[in-house]
Scaffold this active site. Structure first.
Site, PDB file in Angstrom:
ATOM      1  N   CYS A  24      60.269  54.387  18.466  1.00 17.06           N
ATOM      2  CA  CYS A  24      61.046  55.599  18.240  1.00 17.06           C
ATOM      3  C   CYS A  24      62.396  55.478  18.936  1.00 17.06           C
ATOM      4  O   CYS A  24      62.507  54.901  20.009  1.00 17.06           O
ATOM      5  CB  CYS A  24      60.366  56.873  18.743  1.00 17.06           C
ATOM      6  SG  CYS A  24      58.745  57.129  18.048  1.00 17.06           S
ATOM      7  N   ARG A  73      63.881  50.695  15.884  1.00 16.01           N
ATOM      8  CA  ARG A  73      62.824  51.124  16.804  1.00 16.01           C
ATOM      9  C   ARG A  73      61.696  51.867  16.087  1.00 16.01           C
ATOM     10  O   ARG A  73      60.679  52.206  16.689  1.00 16.01           O
ATOM     11  CB  ARG A  73      63.402  52.040  17.883  1.00 16.01           C
ATOM     12  CG  ARG A  73      64.478  51.391  18.705  1.00 16.01           C
ATOM     13  CD  ARG A  73      65.049  52.372  19.696  1.00 16.01           C
ATOM     14  NE  ARG A  73      64.084  52.714  20.717  1.00 16.01           N
ATOM     15  CZ  ARG A  73      63.903  52.068  21.849  1.00 16.01           C
ATOM     16  NH1 ARG A  73      64.648  51.018  22.104  1.00 16.01           N
ATOM     17  NH2 ARG A  73      63.007  52.450  22.716  1.00 16.01           N
ATOM     18  N   TRP A 118      58.415  56.022  14.889  1.00 13.23           N
ATOM     19  CA  TRP A 118      57.348  55.064  14.593  1.00 13.23           C
ATOM     20  C   TRP A 118      56.079  55.789  15.007  1.00 13.23           C
ATOM     21  O   TRP A 118      55.823  55.993  16.193  1.00 13.23           O
ATOM     22  CB  TRP A 118      57.545  53.781  15.398  1.00 13.23           C
ATOM     23  CG  TRP A 118      56.624  52.675  15.026  1.00 13.23           C
ATOM     24  CD1 TRP A 118      56.837  51.707  14.082  1.00 13.23           C
ATOM     25  CD2 TRP A 118      55.337  52.372  15.602  1.00 13.23           C
ATOM     26  NE1 TRP A 118      55.772  50.843  14.030  1.00 13.23           N
ATOM     27  CE2 TRP A 118      54.837  51.227  14.944  1.00 13.23           C
ATOM     28  CE3 TRP A 118      54.558  52.969  16.601  1.00 13.23           C
ATOM     29  CZ2 TRP A 118      53.604  50.663  15.250  1.00 13.23           C
ATOM     30  CZ3 TRP A 118      53.322  52.410  16.902  1.00 13.23           C
ATOM     31  CH2 TRP A 118      52.853  51.271  16.234  1.00 13.23           C
ATOM     32  N   ASN A 158      60.607  60.014  22.960  1.00 12.31           N
ATOM     33  CA  ASN A 158      60.116  58.644  22.766  1.00 12.31           C
ATOM     34  C   ASN A 158      59.139  58.369  23.898  1.00 12.31           C
ATOM     35  O   ASN A 158      59.485  58.584  25.067  1.00 12.31           O
ATOM     36  CB  ASN A 158      61.311  57.681  22.808  1.00 12.31           C
ATOM     37  CG  ASN A 158      60.907  56.217  22.946  1.00 12.31           C
ATOM     38  OD1 ASN A 158      61.603  55.451  23.582  1.00 12.31           O
ATOM     39  ND2 ASN A 158      59.807  55.836  22.359  1.00 12.31           N
ATOM     40  N   GLY A 159      57.939  57.926  23.556  1.00 10.16           N
ATOM     41  CA  GLY A 159      56.923  57.659  24.574  1.00 10.16           C
ATOM     42  C   GLY A 159      55.604  58.258  24.114  1.00 10.16           C
ATOM     43  O   GLY A 159      55.437  58.588  22.941  1.00 10.16           O
ATOM     44  N   GLU A 162      55.706  30.500  15.515  1.00  6.20           N
ATOM     45  CA  GLU A 162      56.826  31.397  15.249  1.00  6.20           C
ATOM     46  C   GLU A 162      57.188  31.370  13.752  1.00  6.20           C
ATOM     47  O   GLU A 162      57.487  32.413  13.161  1.00  6.20           O
ATOM     48  CB  GLU A 162      58.027  30.996  16.122  1.00  6.20           C
ATOM     49  CG  GLU A 162      59.293  31.779  15.884  1.00  6.20           C
ATOM     50  CD  GLU A 162      59.167  33.287  16.127  1.00  6.20           C
ATOM     51  OE1 GLU A 162      58.164  33.727  16.698  1.00  6.20           O
ATOM     52  OE2 GLU A 162      60.092  34.014  15.706  1.00  6.20           O
ATOM     53  N   LYS A 177      57.165  34.701  11.481  1.00  7.09           N
ATOM     54  CA  LYS A 177      58.309  35.147  10.668  1.00  7.09           C
ATOM     55  C   LYS A 177      57.858  35.340   9.219  1.00  7.09           C
ATOM     56  O   LYS A 177      58.194  36.328   8.578  1.00  7.09           O
ATOM     57  CB  LYS A 177      59.463  34.125  10.686  1.00  7.09           C
ATOM     58  CG  LYS A 177      60.282  34.036  11.923  1.00  7.09           C
ATOM     59  CD  LYS A 177      61.251  35.158  12.132  1.00  7.09           C
ATOM     60  CE  LYS A 177      60.660  36.271  12.932  1.00  7.09           C
ATOM     61  NZ  LYS A 177      60.517  36.177  14.323  1.00  7.09           N
ATOM     62  N   GLU A 227      55.546  38.466   8.890  1.00  4.84           N
ATOM     63  CA  GLU A 227      56.104  39.791   9.190  1.00  4.84           C
ATOM     64  C   GLU A 227      57.124  40.266   8.160  1.00  4.84           C
ATOM     65  O   GLU A 227      57.234  41.448   7.914  1.00  4.84           O
ATOM     66  CB  GLU A 227      56.633  39.894  10.626  1.00  4.84           C
ATOM     67  CG  GLU A 227      57.911  39.166  10.949  1.00  4.84           C
ATOM     68  CD  GLU A 227      58.361  39.382  12.400  1.00  4.84           C
ATOM     69  OE1 GLU A 227      58.909  38.458  12.991  1.00  4.84           O
ATOM     70  OE2 GLU A 227      58.160  40.472  12.942  1.00  4.84           O
ATOM     71  N   HIS A 260      39.360  21.788  12.329  1.00  6.51           N
ATOM     72  CA  HIS A 260      38.230  22.490  12.943  1.00  6.51           C
ATOM     73  C   HIS A 260      38.057  23.874  12.316  1.00  6.51           C
ATOM     74  O   HIS A 260      37.981  24.892  13.015  1.00  6.51           O
ATOM     75  CB  HIS A 260      38.455  22.603  14.456  1.00  6.51           C
ATOM     76  CG  HIS A 260      38.557  21.277  15.136  1.00  6.51           C
ATOM     77  ND1 HIS A 260      37.492  20.404  15.228  1.00  6.51           N
ATOM     78  CD2 HIS A 260      39.608  20.644  15.719  1.00  6.51           C
ATOM     79  CE1 HIS A 260      37.877  19.304  15.856  1.00  6.51           C
ATOM     80  NE2 HIS A 260      39.166  19.424  16.150  1.00  6.51           N
ATOM     81  N   LYS A 292      60.896  47.063  16.259  1.00  6.27           N
ATOM     82  CA  LYS A 292      61.434  45.936  17.020  1.00  6.27           C
ATOM     83  C   LYS A 292      61.067  46.013  18.491  1.00  6.27           C
ATOM     84  O   LYS A 292      60.922  45.001  19.162  1.00  6.27           O
ATOM     85  CB  LYS A 292      62.948  45.940  16.870  1.00  6.27           C
ATOM     86  CG  LYS A 292      63.603  44.685  17.388  1.00  6.27           C
ATOM     87  CD  LYS A 292      65.007  44.576  16.902  1.00  6.27           C
ATOM     88  CE  LYS A 292      65.610  43.251  17.307  1.00  6.27           C
ATOM     89  NZ  LYS A 292      64.965  42.127  16.635  1.00  6.27           N
TER      90      LYS A 292
HETATM   91  C1  G6P Z   1      57.901  43.454  18.567  1.00  2.00           C
HETATM   92  C2  G6P Z   1      58.984  42.822  17.710  1.00  2.00           C
HETATM   93  C3  G6P Z   1      58.973  41.310  17.895  1.00  2.00           C
HETATM   94  C4  G6P Z   1      59.124  40.965  19.369  1.00  2.00           C
HETATM   95  C5  G6P Z   1      58.048  41.641  20.214  1.00  2.00           C
HETATM   96  C6  G6P Z   1      58.335  41.486  21.691  1.00  2.00           C
HETATM   97  O1  G6P Z   1      56.660  43.112  18.079  1.00  2.00           O
HETATM   98  O2  G6P Z   1      58.795  43.156  16.350  1.00  2.00           O
HETATM   99  O3  G6P Z   1      60.042  40.728  17.169  1.00  2.00           O
HETATM  100  O4  G6P Z   1      59.030  39.586  19.526  1.00  2.00           O
HETATM  101  O5  G6P Z   1      58.032  43.050  19.939  1.00  2.00           O
HETATM  102  O6  G6P Z   1      59.541  42.118  21.990  1.00  2.00           O
HETATM  103  P1  G6P Z   1      60.463  41.804  23.198  1.00  2.00           P
HETATM  104  O7  G6P Z   1      61.584  42.797  23.089  1.00  2.00           O
HETATM  105  O8  G6P Z   1      59.647  42.013  24.427  1.00  2.00           O
HETATM  106  O9  G6P Z   1      60.955  40.415  23.080  1.00  2.00           O
END
Ligand code: G6P
Length: 579
Positions: free
Chosen positions: A2, A27, A71, A97-98, A452, A456, A459, A475, A574
């Protein structure tokens, strides 16, 4: 999660709030809303994206207002659950937010005292509690409310007929922007960039009383001075600049953001901390966890130092015995699990270092020292340039421990990153966009690179993907290999080249199409795979970067081919500020 924003000054608040919310949409973006102090409190809130619903805010008046992009945590995304939330009389509005952990109990008590609730959110209790204490003094009413809340909050509250915003934070971020006869408040500094470079990062427990051109910050009932800091980002960095998506723009910015992070170097305090460590523990989540893991695979063999990597979300409940330096890696600096882990490491007397892209963020406040990445604002939800900037910071630590052995490699790495941006990957994109499942495999440092790559892919394209250490594929996952299941393998010269080549042949024998990333000119590898994508034949550190960038592009173009909402993938945010 949020985003919240507030404005008080001489402008019409509505456009400032809407623009600010758009900057904070990363956010959370399931619904949005704003409230202004006009002749009464005027509220507009809507399920869905801001761009789809913003026409509805026309007509909201006033130079004081608050806004929210959501969110969902408590209550599904809907018009009613969207913020702002108001009290029974509609004289008070709040955005939050929280998470208010004791909202159930508070709600029962408030309902018992005759309050009527309109939403399923935890936030609405705040509006009703302020209502109970409000007799024309909003600051006093907020101050009376906050001790009743358990959990985390960044809150903005307004009341009718008062050109005033009361802002409070505890365990959720809140920044003030100080303009000329106007004050802004926001979850981070991106909404402020257009108007001012002067910011105040509020501390946990702070309450701020905002009026046009004036602010007072209180802590524990006393007035406190918080320093005004200057933002080192500029507003152009937050624009799409002709690219189809923020994500593509941010992928293309990587040569620069990597270079800038390397160029910024490591200050003396951090140097000393790194050099004194005889063991390093990294805590991180998501993409940052992958950079931390890549660090382990690079630092242990190259600098001969034991490295442990822990997920923030597991650390709190399964805390390992800790020795040496603890590093929190977090792009946003606000990930709840990473912050909790960092605090625990600190409580155990470990020296702590934060690696983050966000000046003034919570990890910078908790950790003893900070190593700031220079990626600039990253708007796309999927981390790209912050990932390579994290690698830059972590590779600098490797270099430091190796007495500058990689000075030359790191100062030229951005050129190789620039080269792979132009790589043709169309065939691989065509294959992945038809697939239901894609495996990504590598060994050593390319194992986290593969994780990673898979993250990507899933997501943003919603194609199911798994990142595996190449040797583990037999395995279990081999059972899933079919002619319709592509495997993306990173296979570059080095001690594991031979065994990777054998693994690839085993996959081919199960008829899985193999897309290989190998060094330019490796005709032997090119011959045994279906699609060969060359990366520059450089040092391992640089291969980790270039392979990662190719995998970002593969995910990006696959998502575009499938017409996904690349910058705002479904269900994600994010910055994950809840446990
Ligand atoms: C969320 C984002 C990711 C990010 C992760 C950790 O899941 O969508 O892209 O890697 O949080 O975030 P940070 O800000 O701690 O790197």
């Amino acid at each position: 999660m949020c985003g919240i924003v507030g404005y008080i000054g001489r402008r019409d608040a509505t456009p400032v709030l809407i623009q600010g919310l758009k900057r904070l949409e990363y956010r959370g973006y399931d619904s949005f809303g704003i409230a202004t102090v006009g002749s009464a409190i005027e509220v507009y809130k809507k399920n869905g994206r801001i761009s789809d619903g913003e026409a509805g805010v026309v007509g909201l008046r006033g130079c004081t207002g608050i806004g929210h992009t959501r969110w969902a945590t408590h209550g599904e995304p809907s018009d009613l659950n969207a913020h702002p939330h108001t009290d029974c009389s509609g004289r008070i509005a709040v955005v939050h937010n929280g998470v208010i952990e004791n909202y159930g109990e508070l709600k029962r008590q408030l309902a018992g005292r005759g309050h009527t609730f309109r939403s399923e959110t935890d936030t609405e209790v705040i509006a009703h509690l302020i209502e109970e204490h409000y007799d024309g003094d909003l600051l006093a009413a907020v101050n009376a409310t906050l001790p009743l809340l358990r959990g985390s909050y960044a809150v903005l509250a307004i009341a009718e007929d008062t050109p005033q915003i009361v802002a409070a934070r505890d365990a959720s971020p809140l920044v003030l922007g100080v303009g000329d006869a106007e004050i802004f408040a926001a979850s981070d500094m991106t909404p402020l960039l257009e108007y001012t470079e002067r910011v105040i990062f509020l501390e946990d427990g702070d309450v701020a009383d905002l009026a046009p051109g004036r602010y007072t910050v209180y802590h524990g009932g006393q007035t406190v001075e918080r320093p005004i800091e200057l933002i080192n980002w500029c507003v152009e960095d937050t624009r799409k600049g002709g690219f189809a998506h923020y994500m593509l723009k941010e992928i293309y910015e990587q040569p620069q953001s990597f270079y800038e992070t390397i160029r910024a170097g490591i200050d003396e305090h951090v140097r000393q901390m790194v050099m004194e460590a005889d063991e390093i523990t990294l805590v991180a989540c998501g993409t940052s966890y992958h950079t931390a893991l890549a660090f382990k695979y690079l630092a242990e063999p190259l600098c001969n130092i034991p490295v442990r990597v822990e997920m923030g979300s597991e650390f709190k409940y399964f805390t390992p015995p800790l020795r040496g330096l603890a590093i929190a890696v977090s792009q946003s600096g606000e990930t709840a699990d990473t912050i909790a882990a960092l605090k625990m490491a600190k409580a155990r007397n470990c020296p702590t270092l934060a690696i983050t892209n966000m000046q003034g963020s919570t990890v910078t406040r908790v950790a003893d020292e900070t190593l700031l990445m220079r990626a600039g604002p990253e708007i796309g939800v999927a981390a790209t340039k912050s990932y390579t900037a994290q690698l830059a910071a972590l590779m600098e630590i490797v270099n430091l421990r190796c007495e500058g052995a990689f000075d030359d490699v790191l100062s030229h790495a951005h050129l190789a990153i620039g080269d792979v941006l132009l790589q043709d990957i169309n065939e691989a994109v065509a294959l992945c966009s038809k697939a239901e499942h894609v495996f990504f495999v590598g060994r050593g440092a390319f194992y986290p690179v593969s994780m990673e790559g898979a993250l990507k892919m899933k997501e943003i394209s919603y194609v199911h993907a798994e990142g595996y250490a190449a040797g583990e594929l037999k395995h279990g996952p081999f059972a899933l290999l079919t002619p319709e299941t592509p495997v993306v393998a990173v296979c570059t010269p080095g001690p594991t080249y031979g065994v990777m080549a054998s693994n690839i042949k085993e996959m081919k024998a199960r008829k899985a199409p193999v897309i290989a990333l190998g060094v330019a000119g490796d005709t032997e590898l090119a011959e045994i795979v279906d699609i060969f994508i060359p990366i520059p034949n450089t040092h391992l550190l640089v291969q980790v970067l270039t392979a990662s960038v190719v995998l970002q592009l593969l995910a990006y173009h696959t998502a575009c081919a499938l017409q996904r909402d690349v910058d705002k993938p479904r269900n994600l945010a994010k910055s994950v500020t809840v446990e």
